[in-house]
Scaffold this motif. Structure first.
Motif, PDB file in Angstrom:
ATOM      1  N   VAL A 258       0.785  -1.432  -0.018  1.00 28.78           N
ATOM      2  CA  VAL A 258       0.145   0.148   0.065  1.00 28.78           C
ATOM      3  C   VAL A 258       0.896   1.242  -0.132  1.00 28.78           C
ATOM      4  O   VAL A 258       0.691   2.141  -0.743  1.00 28.78           O
ATOM      5  N   PHE A 259       1.997   1.247   0.709  1.00 22.18           N
ATOM      6  CA  PHE A 259       2.905   2.427   0.733  1.00 22.18           C
ATOM      7  C   PHE A 259       3.559   2.398  -0.838  1.00 22.18           C
ATOM      8  O   PHE A 259       3.653   3.812  -1.226  1.00 22.18           O
ATOM      9  N   VAL A 260       3.989   1.369  -1.206  1.00 22.90           N
ATOM     10  CA  VAL A 260       4.490   1.760  -2.550  1.00 22.90           C
ATOM     11  C   VAL A 260       3.370   2.236  -3.641  1.00 22.90           C
ATOM     12  O   VAL A 260       3.518   2.980  -4.502  1.00 22.90           O
ATOM     13  N   LEU A 261       2.116   1.722  -3.504  1.00 22.15           N
ATOM     14  CA  LEU A 261       1.207   2.390  -4.360  1.00 22.15           C
ATOM     15  C   LEU A 261       0.782   3.872  -3.911  1.00 22.15           C
ATOM     16  O   LEU A 261       0.776   4.583  -4.967  1.00 22.15           O
ATOM     17  N   LEU A 262       0.882   4.220  -2.640  1.00 30.02           N
ATOM     18  CA  LEU A 262       0.784   5.588  -2.412  1.00 30.02           C
ATOM     19  C   LEU A 262       1.788   6.418  -2.964  1.00 30.02           C
ATOM     20  O   LEU A 262       1.751   7.557  -3.573  1.00 30.02           O
ATOM     21  N   GLY A 263       2.966   5.998  -3.218  1.00 30.47           N
ATOM     22  CA  GLY A 263       4.223   6.531  -3.525  1.00 30.47           C
ATOM     23  C   GLY A 263       3.994   6.914  -5.124  1.00 30.47           C
ATOM     24  O   GLY A 263       4.455   7.701  -5.591  1.00 30.47           O
ATOM     25  N   VAL A 264       3.524   5.582  -5.573  1.00 31.92           N
ATOM     26  CA  VAL A 264       3.552   5.556  -7.258  1.00 31.92           C
ATOM     27  C   VAL A 264       2.612   6.553  -7.739  1.00 31.92           C
ATOM     28  O   VAL A 264       2.618   7.500  -8.641  1.00 31.92           O
ATOM     29  N   LEU A 265       1.454   6.714  -6.853  1.00 33.60           N
ATOM     30  CA  LEU A 265       0.094   7.779  -7.277  1.00 33.60           C
ATOM     31  C   LEU A 265       0.663   8.976  -6.829  1.00 33.60           C
ATOM     32  O   LEU A 265       0.458   9.908  -7.834  1.00 33.60           O
ATOM     33  N   LEU A 266       1.566   9.244  -5.945  1.00 32.45           N
ATOM     34  CA  LEU A 266       1.947  10.582  -5.744  1.00 32.45           C
ATOM     35  C   LEU A 266       2.851  10.990  -6.852  1.00 32.45           C
ATOM     36  O   LEU A 266       2.681  12.003  -7.145  1.00 32.45           O
ATOM     37  N   ALA A 267       3.923  10.191  -7.211  1.00 33.80           N
ATOM     38  CA  ALA A 267       4.522  10.769  -8.430  1.00 33.80           C
ATOM     39  C   ALA A 267       4.034  10.879  -9.299  1.00 33.80           C
ATOM     40  O   ALA A 267       4.218  11.757 -10.447  1.00 33.80           O
ATOM     41  N   CYS A 268       2.871   9.960  -9.692  1.00 35.11           N
ATOM     42  CA  CYS A 268       2.069  10.122 -11.045  1.00 35.11           C
ATOM     43  C   CYS A 268       1.452  11.504 -11.075  1.00 35.11           C
ATOM     44  O   CYS A 268       1.134  12.103 -12.067  1.00 35.11           O
ATOM     45  N   VAL A 269       0.860  12.159  -9.816  1.00 38.21           N
ATOM     46  CA  VAL A 269       0.329  13.409  -9.821  1.00 38.21           C
ATOM     47  C   VAL A 269       1.284  14.676 -10.328  1.00 38.21           C
ATOM     48  O   VAL A 269       0.844  15.544 -11.134  1.00 38.21           O
ATOM     49  N   GLY A 270       2.612  14.143 -10.166  1.00 34.43           N
ATOM     50  CA  GLY A 270       3.578  15.450 -10.810  1.00 34.43           C
ATOM     51  C   GLY A 270       3.927  15.182 -11.976  1.00 34.43           C
ATOM     52  O   GLY A 270       4.052  15.888 -12.867  1.00 34.43           O
ATOM     53  N   ILE A 271       3.930  13.690 -12.541  1.00 37.49           N
ATOM     54  CA  ILE A 271       4.274  13.395 -13.892  1.00 37.49           C
ATOM     55  C   ILE A 271       3.085  13.805 -14.944  1.00 37.49           C
ATOM     56  O   ILE A 271       3.475  14.063 -16.177  1.00 37.49           O
ATOM     57  N   PHE A 272       1.984  13.768 -14.433  1.00 43.59           N
ATOM     58  CA  PHE A 272       0.823  14.085 -15.126  1.00 43.59           C
ATOM     59  C   PHE A 272       0.198  15.347 -15.086  1.00 43.59           C
ATOM     60  O   PHE A 272      -0.835  15.114 -14.037  1.00 43.59           O
ATOM     61  N   PRO A 273       0.752  16.469 -15.225  1.00 43.45           N
ATOM     62  CA  PRO A 273      -0.164  17.837 -15.042  1.00 43.45           C
ATOM     63  C   PRO A 273      -1.484  17.772 -15.256  1.00 43.45           C
ATOM     64  O   PRO A 273      -1.938  17.264 -16.533  1.00 43.45           O
ATOM     65  N   VAL A 274      -2.323  18.496 -14.614  1.00 39.74           N
ATOM     66  CA  VAL A 274      -3.644  18.466 -14.874  1.00 39.74           C
ATOM     67  C   VAL A 274      -4.290  19.096 -15.975  1.00 39.74           C
ATOM     68  O   VAL A 274      -5.317  18.686 -16.816  1.00 39.74           O
ATOM     69  N   ASP A 275      -3.402  20.070 -16.565  1.00 34.41           N
ATOM     70  CA  ASP A 275      -3.758  20.841 -17.733  1.00 34.41           C
ATOM     71  C   ASP A 275      -3.664  19.997 -19.170  1.00 34.41           C
ATOM     72  O   ASP A 275      -4.253  20.082 -19.987  1.00 34.41           O
ATOM     73  N   ARG A 276      -2.715  19.020 -18.917  1.00 33.57           N
ATOM     74  CA  ARG A 276      -2.411  18.192 -20.152  1.00 33.57           C
ATOM     75  C   ARG A 276      -3.077  16.680 -19.986  1.00 33.57           C
ATOM     76  O   ARG A 276      -3.169  15.854 -21.007  1.00 33.57           O
ATOM     77  N   PHE A 277      -3.045  16.316 -18.958  1.00 32.57           N
ATOM     78  CA  PHE A 277      -3.458  15.005 -18.615  1.00 32.57           C
ATOM     79  C   PHE A 277      -4.705  15.146 -17.453  1.00 32.57           C
ATOM     80  O   PHE A 277      -4.463  14.420 -16.331  1.00 32.57           O
ATOM     81  N   PHE A 278      -5.791  15.744 -17.820  1.00 34.88           N
ATOM     82  CA  PHE A 278      -6.900  15.975 -17.205  1.00 34.88           C
ATOM     83  C   PHE A 278      -7.476  14.756 -16.347  1.00 34.88           C
ATOM     84  O   PHE A 278      -7.411  14.326 -15.021  1.00 34.88           O
ATOM     85  N   LEU A 279      -7.641  13.712 -17.001  1.00 32.30           N
ATOM     86  CA  LEU A 279      -8.424  12.321 -16.454  1.00 32.30           C
ATOM     87  C   LEU A 279      -7.370  11.652 -15.594  1.00 32.30           C
ATOM     88  O   LEU A 279      -7.652  11.224 -14.713  1.00 32.30           O
ATOM     89  N   ILE A 280      -6.216  11.274 -16.290  1.00 33.86           N
ATOM     90  CA  ILE A 280      -5.158  10.483 -15.496  1.00 33.86           C
ATOM     91  C   ILE A 280      -4.803  11.266 -14.275  1.00 33.86           C
ATOM     92  O   ILE A 280      -4.685  10.689 -13.183  1.00 33.86           O
ATOM     93  N   HIS A 281      -4.621  12.600 -14.163  1.00 35.37           N
ATOM     94  CA  HIS A 281      -4.217  13.665 -12.957  1.00 35.37           C
ATOM     95  C   HIS A 281      -5.322  13.159 -11.905  1.00 35.37           C
ATOM     96  O   HIS A 281      -4.995  12.761 -10.721  1.00 35.37           O
TER      97      HIS A 281
END
Length: 385
Positions: free
Chosen positions: A269-292
Motif C-alpha cells: 500500500v505504501f508503494v502504491l501511495l508513492g507511485v500515485l503521488l509521483a504520477c500526480v507530478g508526472i501528469f499535470p492537470v492541464d495536459r492529462f486531466f483524466l489521468i491526473h
C-alpha cells in the motif's frame, strides 16, 4: 544461543535506539542491535562533515570565481546568484548524502536484512535526490524572498563567490550528517521538510498570483520554475514514500507467515501511495486531466484503505494513533462534502487533505520505530546469533 556480547549490543541499543543504521532494521530474523564497533562515533561524523564542507566550499568557490568574475549578479532569476547557489547546493547535498551512506561501516548486511541489500541502491538514489532537491528548492525559496525584499539589488562578484560557496558547504555538511544519523524518525523529518520547502517554493515563484482560485494542481500547469518545482516535489516525494515502504516497516514483526504477509501488505500500500503521488507530478492537470484526477483520487482511496486496515495489519500499533487515522479520514470526507456544497474551494480541500495525509505518514514512521524499540527492549533474546 545468546552470548554476553549479544546482551551488550542489545543494551547499547536500548540506551541509544535512534542511531540504528537504516539498512540494519529490527526484525525477527535479524539482530536488534548494532555493536559499538560497527558505528561511527558522532564526533567522527561531525569532524568528517566539517572537512567535507571545507572541500565543498573551496571547490564551489573556484568554480564561482570563473562564473561570476567581472559581473554584478541579480539575486533571483536566470543567470542569478540564487540560481547558481541553488544548483551548487543541490549537487553538494546529494553527493555528500551519498558519501555518508557509502561508507563501509554503513553498508547493508545481507545476513540481517536481505531486502536492504537488494534495494540499497534504490534507497541511496532516492534519498540522495531528496536531499539534493531540498537544498535546491530551499535556496531558490531564499533567493525569491530576498529578491522581493531587496527590489532591484545586485551582488558584486566577490561577495557572491563567498555566499554561494558558504551555502553549498552548509548544504553538504547538513546532508552528510543527515545520512550519518538516518533512522525512520529522521526520515519522517526529511519528508516533512522536503514537502514544505517544495510547495512553498512553488507558491513563491508562481507566475499567476491568483493560482489558488483554481486548485493546488494549478501550480504545476505553467512552464516556468514554479511548475517545475511543484511537479519535481511531487515526483521526488513519491519516490521517498516508496523508500519508506521498506525502510519504515523494517522493524515490524515478521515471526510467522501471517506477520510477513501483513508486513508485505503494508509495504504494498505504501508503494502504491508513492507511485500515485509521483504520477500526480508526472501528469499535470492541464495536459492529462483524466489521468491526473484519477491518480489523485486513487491516492486518497489508498490512504483510506491503509487507515481502515491498520488495526489488522499492525495489531501492536498504539490505539491513539489508530484513532487519529480514523479522525483524519473523517475530516477528509467532511472536507469533500464542504467542497461539494460550495463552502470550500478545491485549493483549500487539497491543501488540508494533503496536510492530513502527510502528517499521518510522518507520525506513522515515528510510531513504527517506537514499536521496534519497545520490542527490542522487551525481547533482547531476539538479538541472539
Amino acid at each position: 544461543m545468546s552470548t554476553g556480547g549479544d546482551r551488550d549490543r542489545a543494551a547499547a541499543v536500548r540506551e541509544d535506539p535512534d542511531v540504528t543504521a537504516p539498512w540494519e532494521p529490527v526484525s525477527a530474523t535479524a539482530p536488534t542491535a548494532v555493536s559499538a564497533s560497527t558505528r561511527r562515533p558522532s564526533l567522527d561524523d561531525e569532524s568528517f562533515a566539517l572537512v567535507l564542507g571545507a572541500f565543498v566550499f573551496v571547490g564551489v568557490a573556484l568554480v564561482a570565481v570563473f562564473v561570476f568574475w567581472g559581473r554584478e549578479l541579480p539575486i533571483d532569476g536566470r543567470g542569478s546568484l540564487g540560481e547558481f547557489t541553488a544548483i551548487a547546493g543541490g549537487i553538494a547535498a546529494a553527493v555528500c548524502f551519498a558519501l555518508s551512506r557509502l561508507l563501509p561501516r554503513r553498508a547493508p548486511d545481507p545476513r540481517t536484512d536481505p531486502d536492504a541489500a537488494r534495494y540499497r541502491w534504490f534507497d541511496l538514489i532516492a534519498l540522495s535526490a531528496a536531499h539534493g532537491a531540498i537544498a535546491l528548492l530551499g535556496w531558490i525559496g531564499v533567493a525569491t524572498i530576498l529578491d522581493h525584499s531587496l527590489v532591484g539589488a545586485t551582488v558584486f562578484a566577490s561577495p557572491a563567490v563567498v555566499l554561494t560557496a558558504a551555502a553549498a558547504a552548509l548544504s553538504g555538511y547538513l546532508s552528510f550528517l543527515s545520512g550519518a544519523n538516518l533512522s525512520p524518525r529522521h526520515l519522517s523529518l526529511v519528508l516533512a521538510v522536503f514537502l514544505v520547502v517544495g510547495i512553498v517554493s512553488a507558491m513563491l515563484s508562481a507566475a499567476d498570483p491568483q493560482w489558488w482560485q483554481m486548485n493546488l494542481s494549478a501550480l504545476g500547469m505553467t512552464h516556468d520554475i514554479s511548475s517545475l518545482t511543484f511537479n519535481l516535489t511531487l515526483i521526488v516525494s513519491g519516490v521517498i514514500v516508496t523508500t519508506i515502504a521498506r525502510f519504515g516497516t523494517a522493524s515490524l514483526p515478521a515471526v510467522t507467515p501471517a506477520d510477513r504477509r501483513r508486513r508485505a501488505l503494508v509495504r504494498t500500500v505504501f508503494v502504491l501511495l508513492g507511485v500515485l503521488l509521483a504520477c500526480v507530478g508526472i501528469f499535470p492537470v492541464d495536459r492529462f486531466f483524466l489521468i491526473h484526477n484519477t491518480v489523485a483520487t486513487g491516492m486518497a482511496v489508498a490512504y483510506a484503505i491503509m487507515v481502515i486496515g491498520l488495526p489488522w495489519l499492525i495489531p501492536t500499533m498504539p490505539k491513539v494513533f489508530l484513532a487519529l487515522g480514523f479522525t483524519y479520514v473523517g475530516a477528509i470526507i467532511v472536507l469533500a462534502l464542504l467542497f461539494a456544497t460550495g463552502i470550500y474551494n478545491l485549493t483549500a480541500v487539497e491543501l488540508i487533505g494533503a496536510l492530513l495525509i502527510f502528517s499521518w505518514l510522518i507520525l506513522f514512521l515515528r510510531n513504527v520505530q517506537t514499536i521496534g524499540r519497545v520490542r527490542a527492549s522487551a525481547h533482547p533474546e531476539l538479538s541472539a546469533s
